[in-house]
Design a protein around this motif. Sequence first.
Motif, mmCIF file in Angstrom:
data_model
loop_
_atom_site.group_PDB
_atom_site.id
_atom_site.type_symbol
_atom_site.label_atom_id
_atom_site.label_comp_id
_atom_site.label_asym_id
_atom_site.label_seq_id
_atom_site.Cartn_x
_atom_site.Cartn_y
_atom_site.Cartn_z
ATOM 1 N N ASP A 1 4.628 2.719 -0.887
ATOM 2 C CA ASP A 1 5.136 1.527 -1.171
ATOM 3 C C ASP A 1 5.444 1.460 -2.738
ATOM 4 O OD1 ASP A 1 5.374 0.059 0.934
ATOM 5 O OD2 ASP A 1 3.396 -0.802 0.756
ATOM 6 N N TYR B 1 -5.186 3.772 3.223
ATOM 7 C CA TYR B 1 -4.769 2.907 2.203
ATOM 8 C C TYR B 1 -3.926 3.436 1.071
ATOM 9 C CZ TYR B 1 -5.004 -0.331 -1.923
ATOM 10 O OH TYR B 1 -4.718 -1.194 -2.869
ATOM 11 N N GLU C 1 -0.143 4.234 2.380
ATOM 12 C CA GLU C 1 0.455 3.074 2.425
ATOM 13 C C GLU C 1 0.986 2.773 0.869
ATOM 14 O OE1 GLU C 1 1.765 1.403 4.769
ATOM 15 O OE2 GLU C 1 0.589 2.606 6.053
ATOM 16 N N THR C 2 -0.018 2.898 0.035
ATOM 17 C CA THR C 2 0.206 2.672 -1.602
ATOM 18 C C THR C 2 1.377 3.994 -2.038
ATOM 19 O OG1 THR C 2 -2.174 2.208 -1.551
ATOM 20 C CG2 THR C 2 -0.878 2.612 -3.696
#
Lengths: 287, 335
Positions: B283, B276, B279-280
């Motif tokens: 992004d 997570y 990905e954060t």
Amino acid sequence: VDLANFLIQLLNGVQYGLLLFMLAAGLTLIFGIMGVVNLAHGSFYMLGAYLAWSLASLTGSFTLAIVVGAALSVLFGLVLERLLFRHFYKRDHLDQVLLTFGLIYIFEEGRSIVWGDDVHSVQIPDLLSASIPLTDNLSYPVYRLFMSGVCVVLAIGLYLLISKTRLGMKIRAGAFNRDMTEALGVNIKLIHAIVFAIGVALATVAGMIASPISSVYPNMGSQVLIMCFVVVVIGGIGSVRGALISALLVGLVDTFGKVLLPHISGMLVYMLMAAVLLWKPEGLFRQ
Amino acid sequence: MTAKANLETLPRTLQVALALGLLALAVFPFVGTAFYAEMVARMMILAIFAMSLDLLLGVTGLVSLGHAAFFGLSGYALAFLMPAAEPASLWWTLPAAVAASALAALVIGFFVVRTHGIYFIMVTMAFAQMVFYLFFDNKALGGSDGIYVNFKPDARLFDLENKRVFYYFTLALLVGVYAFLRRLLFSPFGRVLAGIRINEHRMRAMGYGTFGYKLAAFTLAGALAGLAGYLLAAQSGYVNPELMGFHTSAHAIMMVILGGMGNFAGAIVGAFAFEYLLETFKDLPTLGAVQLGKHWQLWMGLFIVAVVVFAPRGLLGAIDRLLWRRLPHRERDLD
């Protein structure tokens, strides 16, 4: 393989081995004396190469670039030791692995921000750009001999420093028994900082002098790091003499493997390591 | 040197939390979008990978920095077993791919488990890089670009091309592997492995052939990593050498550390949390001229360093320590 070719490969193998020794010596010293596994050691090599490239284009002199770069790397090593590594000497190996893995990311991204992701080449200084003719169509570049020479000088210097000077005596005493050495009034923290900075400087200088022949590219540290691990495992962790002999062995096996057995050359060094592990799991010169 | 005391028996509150988590995973495909369902399936696959490493790292006390080799190998095995024109059956490609990883782990384990401490770390990393460069340098093995897996494996009874089916297949395997490893942890075999972590010399003095036990653990962990690698290759449709690189191995260690070692539940939580975060970071928005997301390696590096400096026993460990501080000091000595 005729004699001239054999000689060229022999010199290449020795030169590669000596370069590996520069890196492995720092790695094995830092582990042997402070007990730290340093995965970021390859990053110092990469940073050295980029430093040589940018300083050489900035100052216009490769020699000056190496001198300034070496001084900067000592400073960098001292700061890094003071801020981070000092607090990890007594920590679990697992923590050290994670810390130094995190540092690899930080150094790579820092390099990307400061210098970008392009591949660069560094000009060989004019004085060393000649080649020595061996036969009618074979010759050997002077720069590679110069590289080997620098490595030999540094290796002898390291040997003299550790075994003949007062500082070296304190380093050896500290590695043998830290508490007792400290109780005798030796500033062991300073000793550790010096050893760490020497290790960083050796790796950085190796990257700097290798930059003209290997070119300068992102992630150039990781492949060399693995080779250093192989060297240190074969030589025995903590042994500088073992690192020298095993670095030469790895350099020669890798170089001649590429010529004689090109299909499996990538595996040869690891096979050598596996064989040593079966025979002597603690390396050839474990102290 | 390694943390000796593991949280092996999970307190009731954690068990309830895990059950709720399972429930959330079970209903997720009906609640979340297809994009996120695929991401969660990927996280579950990585959770299986992290659990397989926890068997070495947390239970047996072996810090392997080369676990990704076995993860990637079975992915490659699937890529080679899958014909270009039609899907191959799940029922023989899965066992074959897992067996390939197990065999590689057995052979590499034969050399590495005779080493200890830092040697083990360096040697596992070196052998994994050997496998990496074998695939990276050989065009016949896909080279640096990797290989496509053209079809999902054919399972006959259910259709893995359907993303929802694939999701539940992965969930079932996650639960199955977790249940298996929990049983294993409290079996006589698991107790010997925990004994090796705490004091290998004593185990040997008591007559246990620790070499065989460690080799068995290494092989089993390699096989389970292979299971995860097979699933990932099937899900993503391609394999590349990155799967076997030491970054992947280090990420797996980070997952286990983040969640807490030695009980497999932590590895699952850690895998979800780490993916997570990754990905954060990737992004992150662009602020003016600075693309924050492009520099994800910097954020990840800083995060890892911060965790090791400030929360060495993982996020759960940090919470635990905060609670510890409130306890009277007599109970703290247990740590």
